[in-house]
Design an enzyme around this catalytic site. Structure first.
Site, PDB file in Angstrom:
ATOM      1  N   HIS A   1      -5.489   0.110  -6.298  1.00 36.45           N
ATOM      2  CA  HIS A   1      -4.623  -0.171  -5.242  1.00 36.45           C
ATOM      3  C   HIS A   1      -5.330  -0.795  -3.816  1.00 36.45           C
ATOM      4  O   HIS A   1      -4.743  -1.464  -3.016  1.00 36.45           O
ATOM      5  CB  HIS A   1      -3.478   0.873  -5.019  1.00 36.45           C
ATOM      6  CG  HIS A   1      -2.226   0.537  -4.803  1.00 36.45           C
ATOM      7  ND1 HIS A   1      -1.286  -0.269  -5.619  1.00 36.45           N
ATOM      8  CD2 HIS A   1      -1.333   0.501  -3.629  1.00 36.45           C
ATOM      9  CE1 HIS A   1      -0.254  -0.460  -5.155  1.00 36.45           C
ATOM     10  NE2 HIS A   1       0.019  -0.278  -3.780  1.00 36.45           N
TER      11      HIS A   1
ATOM     12  N   HIS B   1       7.030  -7.385  -2.192  1.00 36.16           N
ATOM     13  CA  HIS B   1       7.772  -6.141  -1.476  1.00 36.16           C
ATOM     14  C   HIS B   1       9.172  -6.495  -1.462  1.00 36.16           C
ATOM     15  O   HIS B   1       9.495  -7.737  -0.901  1.00 36.16           O
ATOM     16  CB  HIS B   1       7.322  -5.820  -0.230  1.00 36.16           C
ATOM     17  CG  HIS B   1       5.881  -5.121  -0.303  1.00 36.16           C
ATOM     18  ND1 HIS B   1       5.104  -5.151   0.541  1.00 36.16           N
ATOM     19  CD2 HIS B   1       5.424  -4.351  -1.235  1.00 36.16           C
ATOM     20  CE1 HIS B   1       4.050  -4.296   0.464  1.00 36.16           C
ATOM     21  NE2 HIS B   1       4.096  -3.841  -0.657  1.00 36.16           N
TER      22      HIS B   1
ATOM     23  N   TYR C   1       1.072  -2.895   7.200  1.00 33.56           N
ATOM     24  CA  TYR C   1      -0.274  -3.614   7.572  1.00 33.56           C
ATOM     25  C   TYR C   1      -0.367  -4.142   8.910  1.00 33.56           C
ATOM     26  O   TYR C   1      -1.522  -4.101   9.510  1.00 33.56           O
ATOM     27  CB  TYR C   1      -0.349  -4.880   6.830  1.00 33.56           C
ATOM     28  CG  TYR C   1      -0.398  -4.228   5.284  1.00 33.56           C
ATOM     29  CD1 TYR C   1      -1.529  -3.694   4.757  1.00 33.56           C
ATOM     30  CD2 TYR C   1       0.619  -4.417   4.520  1.00 33.56           C
ATOM     31  CE1 TYR C   1      -1.675  -3.253   3.118  1.00 33.56           C
ATOM     32  CE2 TYR C   1       0.542  -3.967   3.041  1.00 33.56           C
ATOM     33  CZ  TYR C   1      -0.514  -3.464   2.575  1.00 33.56           C
ATOM     34  OH  TYR C   1      -0.553  -3.019   1.264  1.00 33.56           O
TER      35      TYR C   1
ATOM     36  N   ARG D   1      -5.419  -4.247  -3.336  1.00 33.43           N
ATOM     37  CA  ARG D   1      -4.254  -4.715  -2.901  1.00 33.43           C
ATOM     38  C   ARG D   1      -3.920  -4.785  -1.516  1.00 33.43           C
ATOM     39  O   ARG D   1      -3.579  -5.459  -0.771  1.00 33.43           O
ATOM     40  CB  ARG D   1      -2.994  -4.058  -3.745  1.00 33.43           C
ATOM     41  CG  ARG D   1      -1.723  -4.466  -3.399  1.00 33.43           C
ATOM     42  CD  ARG D   1      -0.706  -3.907  -4.450  1.00 33.43           C
ATOM     43  NE  ARG D   1       0.610  -3.956  -3.953  1.00 33.43           N
ATOM     44  CZ  ARG D   1       1.592  -4.866  -4.275  1.00 33.43           C
ATOM     45  NH1 ARG D   1       0.998  -5.923  -4.709  1.00 33.43           N
ATOM     46  NH2 ARG D   1       2.507  -4.758  -3.783  1.00 33.43           N
TER      47      ARG D   1
ATOM     48  N   ARG E   1      -0.758  -5.156  -8.458  1.00 28.64           N
ATOM     49  CA  ARG E   1      -0.772  -3.773  -8.661  1.00 28.64           C
ATOM     50  C   ARG E   1      -1.463  -3.573 -10.128  1.00 28.64           C
ATOM     51  O   ARG E   1      -1.758  -4.511 -11.030  1.00 28.64           O
ATOM     52  CB  ARG E   1       0.465  -3.275  -8.998  1.00 28.64           C
ATOM     53  CG  ARG E   1       1.548  -3.486  -7.755  1.00 28.64           C
ATOM     54  CD  ARG E   1       3.000  -2.829  -8.120  1.00 28.64           C
ATOM     55  NE  ARG E   1       3.810  -2.908  -6.981  1.00 28.64           N
ATOM     56  CZ  ARG E   1       4.584  -3.794  -6.802  1.00 28.64           C
ATOM     57  NH1 ARG E   1       4.797  -5.068  -7.353  1.00 28.64           N
ATOM     58  NH2 ARG E   1       5.466  -4.024  -5.611  1.00 28.64           N
TER      59      ARG E   1
END
Length: 300
Positions: free
Chosen positions: A245, A271, A280, A248, A149
Site C-alpha cells: 500500500h 476513492h 494527501y 499506492r 491496491r
C-alpha cells in the site's frame, strides 16, 4: 440463537446483500468473533440477543488493556454497530446496545510514503537476471506506476490492459470499475514480463488470463507480495515500515507534488469520496512545513 449461527448469517448478509469485498467482510467478522470470544470467557457466554451496553463497555475496556491500537478499536466498534443493526433488522433484538458506543478519538493518520529515490533503491535491489526478478520488478512498477491496491494487483488480467490506448481497467472495492492511465515505461515492462517470462513458465488452466503468477502457475496471494516487498526493502537498506500500500500512497503523493488536481487523483485511486483523497494534501502540508523550518532565514 447461538454466536456461531448468528455470525454465519451476518457474514452472508454482508456478502450477498451489502456486497462487501472479501477483505472488508473478513475484518468485520474477525471483529465480531473477538466479541464472541470475550462473551464466552468473561460474560458467561452471553448470547448476542442478551448482551447489554454495559457488556460492550467491558469489552472495549478489555481491548484497551490488551493495548489494541485506537484505529483497530474504532474499526471494531463500527463492525459491532453493524452487527447489532443487523440483529434488529432480523428481529432478533428489539434494542441496539451499541447505539451509545463511542470510539477513541483518532488523530490524523498520515501514511508512510517513499521518495522517488527510495523507489529506485528498491528496484535496484532486484536481481533482474532471474524470472522471479523480472516479475517482481513488474509488480513494483505496477503498484507504484498505477497506484493499485494489492488485491487489485493480484487479480489483474491480461485482458484488462489496453496496450494501444495505454490504460488498465481495474475492478476496485465494491466491484467499482475505473480506468488508470499506463505509462509507456510501465507498459513495456509488462509486455516484456508477459512475453519473455510468463509465457515460458507453467500456467494453470484457471489462471491463463492472470498477469502475475506464482511458481505453481496460479494467482499470487497478498501475503507473498508483502513478503517480496519486505525482503526487497531490507535489501535496499530502507528503514521504513513499507507494504504494498505504501507504493499506492507514494503514487498519489508524487502526483500531487507535481501539480495534479486532487479530483484526478481521486479517480485514479478509486476513492468514492474526495475526503479520503484529501489525506494527501496533509502530506504535502507536512512537507512544506519541514521545508520552511529548514530554509527560512528566521529559522537559521
Amino acid at each position: 440463537m447461538t454466536w456461531n449461527e448468528t455470525i454465519e448469517n451476518f457474514s452472508h448478509f454482508l456478502k450477498f446483500e451489502r456486497n462487501f469485498s472479501d477483505n472488508t467482510l473478513d475484518a468485520y467478522i474477525r471483529d465480531v468473533k473477538k466479541l464472541k470470544a470475550f462473551s464466552e470467557e468473561k460474560l458467561d457466554n452471553t448470547t448476542p440477543d442478551k448482551i447489554t451496553f454495559e457488556n460492550l463497555q467491558e469489552f472495549l475496556l478489555y481491548l484497551t488493556r490488551e493495548k489494541i491500537s485506537e484505529r483497530t478499536q474504532a474499526r471494531g466498534i463500527s463492525s459491532i454497530k453493524s452487527f447489532f443493526k443487523y440483529l434488529i433488522e432480523e428481529e432478533i433484538r428489539e434494542d441496539n446496545p451499541s447505539t451509545l458506543l463511542e470510539g477513541p478519538k483518532l488523530g490524523l493518520y498520515l501514511p508512510d510514503t517513499l521518495s522517488f529515490e527510495d523507489v529506485e533503491k528498491i528496484i535496484k535491489a532486484i536481481d533482474l537476471s532471474t524470472d522471479l526478478g523480472v516479475r517482481n520488478h513488474c509488480i513494483i512498477e505496477v503498484l507504484y506506476g498505477c497506484g493499485l491496491r494489492v488485491s487489485e494487483l493480484i487479480e489483474l488480467k491480461i485482458s484488462d490492459i489496453n496496450f494501444k490506448e495505454n490504460f488498465i481497467k481495474v475492478e476496485g472495492k465494491g466491484k467499482k470499475v475505473r480506468y488508470v492511465p499506463l505509462a509507456n515505461y510501465t507498459a513495456n515492462l509488462i509486455l516484456n514480463y508477459i512475453n519473455n517470462v510468463r509465457a515460458n513458465n507453467k500456467i494453470g488452466k484457471k489462471y491463463e488470463d492472470h498477469i502475475f503468477l506464482n511458481s505453481r502457475g496460479s494467482s499470487m496471494s497478498r501475503v507473498i507480495v508483502f513478503i517480496i516487498i519486505k525482503e526487497l526493502v531490507e535489501k535496499a537498506g530502507i528503514r521504513k515500515s513499507i507494504s504494498p500500500h505504501t507504493f499506492r500512497h507514494s503514487f498519489a503523493t508524487h502526483l500531487l507534488q507535481n501539480g495534479v488536481d486532487l479530483r484526478f487523483i481521486q479517480e485514479m485511486l478509486g476513492h468514492s469520496s474526495i475526503t479520503t483523497t484529501e489525506i494527501y494534501t496533509h502530506l504535502k502540508t507536512e512537507e512544506l512545513h519541514d521545508v520552511i523550518l529548514k530554509y527560512h532565514p528566521r529559522n537559521k
